[in-house]
Design a protein around this motif. Structure first.
Motif, PDB file in Angstrom:
ATOM      1  N   LEU B 101       0.832  -1.209   0.000  1.00 21.99           N
ATOM      2  CA  LEU B 101       0.000   0.000   0.000  1.00 21.99           C
ATOM      3  C   LEU B 101       0.864   1.256   0.000  1.00 21.99           C
ATOM      4  O   LEU B 101       0.618   2.205  -0.746  1.00 21.99           O
ATOM      5  CB  LEU B 101      -0.910   0.020   1.228  1.00 21.99           C
ATOM      6  CG  LEU B 101      -2.174  -0.814   1.143  1.00 21.99           C
ATOM      7  CD1 LEU B 101      -2.989  -0.664   2.415  1.00 21.99           C
ATOM      8  CD2 LEU B 101      -3.000  -0.371  -0.067  1.00 21.99           C
ATOM      9  N   LEU B 102       1.907   1.243   0.848  1.00 25.38           N
ATOM     10  CA  LEU B 102       2.746   2.424   0.989  1.00 25.38           C
ATOM     11  C   LEU B 102       3.443   2.780  -0.327  1.00 25.38           C
ATOM     12  O   LEU B 102       3.361   3.921  -0.798  1.00 25.38           O
ATOM     13  CB  LEU B 102       3.776   2.187   2.098  1.00 25.38           C
ATOM     14  CG  LEU B 102       4.714   3.338   2.400  1.00 25.38           C
ATOM     15  CD1 LEU B 102       3.932   4.554   2.850  1.00 25.38           C
ATOM     16  CD2 LEU B 102       5.721   2.931   3.473  1.00 25.38           C
ATOM     17  N   THR B 103       4.098   1.783  -0.954  1.00 26.16           N
ATOM     18  CA  THR B 103       4.799   2.081  -2.207  1.00 26.16           C
ATOM     19  C   THR B 103       3.805   2.475  -3.300  1.00 26.16           C
ATOM     20  O   THR B 103       4.067   3.398  -4.071  1.00 26.16           O
ATOM     21  CB  THR B 103       5.630   0.871  -2.675  1.00 26.16           C
ATOM     22  OG1 THR B 103       4.829  -0.303  -2.611  1.00 26.16           O
ATOM     23  CG2 THR B 103       6.865   0.678  -1.822  1.00 26.16           C
ATOM     24  N   SER B 104       2.637   1.803  -3.347  1.00 21.68           N
ATOM     25  CA  SER B 104       1.645   2.144  -4.369  1.00 21.68           C
ATOM     26  C   SER B 104       1.092   3.543  -4.144  1.00 21.68           C
ATOM     27  O   SER B 104       0.862   4.299  -5.095  1.00 21.68           O
ATOM     28  CB  SER B 104       0.493   1.144  -4.362  1.00 21.68           C
ATOM     29  OG  SER B 104       0.979  -0.149  -4.524  1.00 21.68           O
ATOM     30  N   LEU B 105       0.884   3.887  -2.853  1.00 18.84           N
ATOM     31  CA  LEU B 105       0.352   5.209  -2.528  1.00 18.84           C
ATOM     32  C   LEU B 105       1.334   6.294  -2.972  1.00 18.84           C
ATOM     33  O   LEU B 105       0.942   7.287  -3.605  1.00 18.84           O
ATOM     34  CB  LEU B 105       0.111   5.293  -1.016  1.00 18.84           C
ATOM     35  CG  LEU B 105      -0.586   6.555  -0.545  1.00 18.84           C
ATOM     36  CD1 LEU B 105      -2.047   6.517  -0.940  1.00 18.84           C
ATOM     37  CD2 LEU B 105      -0.471   6.716   0.976  1.00 18.84           C
ATOM     38  N   ILE B 106       2.624   6.093  -2.663  1.00 22.87           N
ATOM     39  CA  ILE B 106       3.634   7.077  -3.077  1.00 22.87           C
ATOM     40  C   ILE B 106       3.647   7.187  -4.604  1.00 22.87           C
ATOM     41  O   ILE B 106       3.681   8.281  -5.166  1.00 22.87           O
ATOM     42  CB  ILE B 106       5.023   6.676  -2.544  1.00 22.87           C
ATOM     43  CG1 ILE B 106       5.027   6.727  -1.018  1.00 22.87           C
ATOM     44  CG2 ILE B 106       6.107   7.577  -3.107  1.00 22.87           C
ATOM     45  CD1 ILE B 106       6.248   6.122  -0.377  1.00 22.87           C
ATOM     46  N   ALA B 107       3.579   6.026  -5.265  1.00 18.05           N
ATOM     47  CA  ALA B 107       3.584   6.031  -6.732  1.00 18.05           C
ATOM     48  C   ALA B 107       2.397   6.817  -7.270  1.00 18.05           C
ATOM     49  O   ALA B 107       2.534   7.637  -8.187  1.00 18.05           O
ATOM     50  CB  ALA B 107       3.558   4.595  -7.258  1.00 18.05           C
ATOM     51  N   MET B 108       1.228   6.599  -6.667  1.00 19.43           N
ATOM     52  CA  MET B 108       0.038   7.281  -7.170  1.00 19.43           C
ATOM     53  C   MET B 108       0.053   8.770  -6.849  1.00 19.43           C
ATOM     54  O   MET B 108      -0.476   9.580  -7.610  1.00 19.43           O
ATOM     55  CB  MET B 108      -1.229   6.638  -6.595  1.00 19.43           C
ATOM     56  CG  MET B 108      -1.596   5.320  -7.234  1.00 19.43           C
ATOM     57  SD  MET B 108      -1.668   5.380  -9.026  1.00 19.43           S
ATOM     58  CE  MET B 108      -3.103   6.403  -9.272  1.00 19.43           C
ATOM     59  N   LEU B 109       0.654   9.140  -5.692  1.00 14.08           N
ATOM     60  CA  LEU B 109       0.737  10.560  -5.352  1.00 14.08           C
ATOM     61  C   LEU B 109       1.565  11.298  -6.401  1.00 14.08           C
ATOM     62  O   LEU B 109       1.331  12.475  -6.682  1.00 14.08           O
ATOM     63  CB  LEU B 109       1.359  10.743  -3.964  1.00 14.08           C
ATOM     64  CG  LEU B 109       0.427  10.429  -2.799  1.00 14.08           C
ATOM     65  CD1 LEU B 109       1.134  10.610  -1.473  1.00 14.08           C
ATOM     66  CD2 LEU B 109      -0.823  11.301  -2.858  1.00 14.08           C
ATOM     67  N   LEU B 110       2.535  10.602  -6.998  1.00 16.38           N
ATOM     68  CA  LEU B 110       3.300  11.227  -8.083  1.00 16.38           C
ATOM     69  C   LEU B 110       2.561  11.079  -9.412  1.00 16.38           C
ATOM     70  O   LEU B 110       2.301  12.060 -10.110  1.00 16.38           O
ATOM     71  CB  LEU B 110       4.692  10.591  -8.187  1.00 16.38           C
ATOM     72  CG  LEU B 110       5.524  11.073  -9.379  1.00 16.38           C
ATOM     73  CD1 LEU B 110       5.966  12.514  -9.155  1.00 16.38           C
ATOM     74  CD2 LEU B 110       6.739  10.194  -9.609  1.00 16.38           C
ATOM     75  N   ALA B 111       2.190   9.842  -9.765  1.00 18.30           N
ATOM     76  CA  ALA B 111       1.675   9.567 -11.106  1.00 18.30           C
ATOM     77  C   ALA B 111       0.269  10.121 -11.305  1.00 18.30           C
ATOM     78  O   ALA B 111      -0.080  10.516 -12.416  1.00 18.30           O
ATOM     79  CB  ALA B 111       1.695   8.073 -11.382  1.00 18.30           C
ATOM     80  N   GLY B 112      -0.552  10.163 -10.248  1.00 11.97           N
ATOM     81  CA  GLY B 112      -1.922  10.649 -10.381  1.00 11.97           C
ATOM     82  C   GLY B 112      -1.961  12.093 -10.854  1.00 11.97           C
ATOM     83  O   GLY B 112      -2.368  12.372 -11.991  1.00 11.97           O
ATOM     84  N   PRO B 113      -1.531  13.038 -10.012  1.00 13.28           N
ATOM     85  CA  PRO B 113      -1.593  14.449 -10.419  1.00 13.28           C
ATOM     86  C   PRO B 113      -0.745  14.746 -11.664  1.00 13.28           C
ATOM     87  O   PRO B 113      -1.223  15.437 -12.572  1.00 13.28           O
ATOM     88  CB  PRO B 113      -1.018  15.194  -9.207  1.00 13.28           C
ATOM     89  CG  PRO B 113      -1.036  14.241  -8.080  1.00 13.28           C
ATOM     90  CD  PRO B 113      -1.026  12.870  -8.641  1.00 13.28           C
TER      91      PRO B 113
END
Lengths: 292, 321
Positions: B101-113
């Protein structure tokens, strides 16, 4: 809204906001491009010095300066050919069935949804599948063949999708022409549809196979080994591939091995670039050739 | 009739076929048999995909059942210590889940916006020339093998971040997550752009005609209209991040810590599977079975994400027409 926009100070604010957003957008796009440049530069700087002829002709070694990628390169080539030999007939066959033979009923829909879902299964799960089915149940052990079978299953959904798109580019009129002359469904496919669709199918298939070349996780699970003293000489030999070798070198604490990893990455990227160039070449040739 | 019409070409192709198979009654029977055999073979090719799905579900469930005979489902899902390879065994999968969850969350915080902004910029603002440069570049980013990203995270981003963040360990969730974000960026950008591009121009014109600025039109009209497509792309991005293996296996470390601290080493579900299969865990042991239990959980999570993403996309496709 009309009131808002007609006031000069609001209009100025809107204008500024527009300007700022354009700038932010451009900067973000620049960020993506810069990342790619930084990544490639970093790898070239790290690995370029190690790219001498011995690097290509040596086996892995305990000493970083003597280690080479010969077995990994040969293993990758064998694995690619074997995977292609298994996956292309099956993938194109499945695509032909779905596009040319299957009726549009619930069964075709199930198969289609199934393929879409398979494409989203994490690659490491395919590794577990290969480990249990090919390595254990069919007793292929940790061999080239087990690796190729696993990679073929992994590549199938992508190949099927690419081949279907290729088949869809063939105009209906060709099929009707052939069928009207009394050819059977399969004769139509074999002598009319496939020859016309082949270049565009190949383009998609090469792109799908280029993903196989870069794939690491399922091969680690299925058991590509890192220390290998001789080149694979049969389907049941143990093997290693470039990405696995790169992974192993990357995880070593010594800096010298990481230089080897970078050099391996350069070779891997060059290989991928070649495959992609081949796909683009085929695509261009095909676009010129089709007269209809 | 000119000689290169489709019908003429098909005729030529068919006469070639006829030359080969002939038209005598014996050959006609052969053709019919061939037709049936080929059809059966092609059907089997198509069925192999279904078989693969069944095989995946079957092996994950049967091997996991062996595991859950020894370890209760409750312990697996609620315990916070994961040490199957230690003498003092504990089978709580939560550390692996939080690592994922943690690595995916960090990835999405970058890749999402970032992915979203790139999509908006390319679809609504950029000139054709910029699009021609940026889109192939994104494709290149998408085609880079993940082991290369792993190398980049470990040898470039981590040392770089350590200069600014003093407490950052050599293996950490932060740089693995950020590089994973770069990896899924093209997926999100290109699928979101497709969704934005599909919004009919009439909506844009109507908004502009009412006096809205371009900024207001984009964020008040176009983006909401494309929201389902955009969220489908986000879900697909999360699914990619959850299933990604090599970046986290290389750069996030391989210690199952039950933590949400991005500065320390964590282990994801995928990285755990790789670590165990690379060691010499005996086949059939409880440790060996853990990878299938973890694999089953991983499979279910990604399947749920993919199905939701697909459902949203289907509905949105229906709404368009």
């Amino acid at each position: 809204m009309i009131q808002v926009v007609s006031r000069p100070e609001w209009r100025a604010r809107e204008y500024r906001r527009e300007q700022i957003f354009q700038l932010v957008g451009a900067l973000i796009v620049l960020f993506a491009l810069t990342t790619l440049v930084v990544l490639l530069t970093k790898i070239l700087l790290d690995g370029f010095a190690r790219l001498n002829p011995e690097f290509f002709t040596s086996f892995p070694s305990r000493r970083a300066s003597q280690a080479g990628i010969l077995p990994a390169l040969v293993g990758s080539a064998y694995l690619l050919l074997l995977t292609a030999a298994i996956a292309i007939p099956i993938g194109v066959g499945a695509a032909v069935y779905l596009e040319e033979f299957a009726k549009r009923n619930w069964f075709a829909r199930v198969v289609e949804i199934n393929i879409t879902n398979l494409a989203g299964v994490p690659s490491v799960i395919y590794g577990l599948l290969g480990l249990q089915v090919f390595v254990r149940t069919l007793q292929m052990e940790r061999s080239l063949l087990a690796g190729a079978c696993t990679m073929a299953l992994l590549a199938l959904p992508v190949i099927i999708t690419a081949a279907r798109e290729g088949l869809r580019t063939v105009p209906k009129s060709l099929r009707y022409g052939s069928l009207a002359l009394g050819a059977t469904q399969w004769q139509t496919v074999r002598y009319t549809v496939l020859p016309v669709a082949m270049p565009s199918i190949l383009t998609g298939v090469i792109l799908a196979l280029s993903r196989v070349v870069g794939e690491t996780a399922p091969l680690l699970v299925v058991g590509a080994v890192v220390y290998i003293s001789k080149l694979p000489d049969s389907l049941f030999s143990s093997f290693t591939v470039l990405p696995v070798q790169i992974y192993n070198w990357t995880t070593r604490p010594q800096h010298a091995f990481q230089e080897n990893a970078a050099a391996g990455i350069i070779v891997l990227l060059a290989l991928l670039l070649t495959m992609n160039a081949l796909a683009i070449y085929l695509r261009n040739r095909y676009q010129k050739r089709l007269p209809i | 009739m000119p000689n290169n019409t489709p019908a003429a070409e098909a005729g030529v192709a068919y006469s070639r076929a006829v030359v080969q198979v002939g038209v005598s009654s014996r050959n006609r029977r052969r053709v019919r048999i061939e037709e049936r055999v080929v059809r059966a073979f092609l059907l089997m090719c198509a069925l192999l995909g279904v078989l693969t799905t069944f095989a995946i579900v079957f092996i994950l469930i049967t091997e996991s059942l062996g595991f859950f005979e020894k370890v209760s489902l409750k312990e697996f899902l609620t315990d916070t210590v994961w040490t199957p390879t230690f003498a003092n065994k504990s089978f709580g999968v939560l550390p692996l889940v939080t690592g994922t969850l943690l690595t995916s969350l960090i990835a999405m915080l970058l890749a999402g916006p970032v992915g979203m902004l790139i999509a908006v910029y390319l679809s609504e603002y950029a000139s054709p020339r910029v699009r021609r440069i940026v889109k192939p570049t994104l494709e290149v980013l998408a085609g880079i093998p993940t082991v290369v990203y792993g190398y980049f995270a470990l040898t470039f981003l981590t040392p770089l971040l350590q200069r600014f963040i003093p407490g950052l360990e050599g293996f950490n969730a932060l740089s693995a997550g950020l590089v994973m974000g770069i990896m899924i960026l093209p997926t999100i950008a290109s699928l979101s752009e497709d969704a934005l591009y599909a919004v009919p121009n009439s909506l844009r014109y109507a908004s502009l005609a009412l006096g809205a600025t371009r900024f207001q039109t984009v964020w008040g009209v176009v983006v909401p209209a494309a929201m389902s497509g955009v969220s489908a792309s986000f879900l697909l991005g999360v699914s990619r991040a959850v299933g990604e293996t090599m970046i986290v296996a290389i750069a996030a470390g391989q210690q199952p810590n039950f933590t949400f601290n991005p500065l320390v080493a964590v282990e994801t579900m995928t990285a755990y599977i790789v670590r165990i299969t690379m060691g010499d865990t005996p086949h059939g042991s409880l440790e060996y079975r853990t990878i299938f239990a973890v694999g089953l959980l991983l499979f279910l999570i990604t399947l749920a994400l993919n199905l939701t993403s697909e459902a949203i996309r289907q509905r949105y496709k229906g709404a368009r027409v």
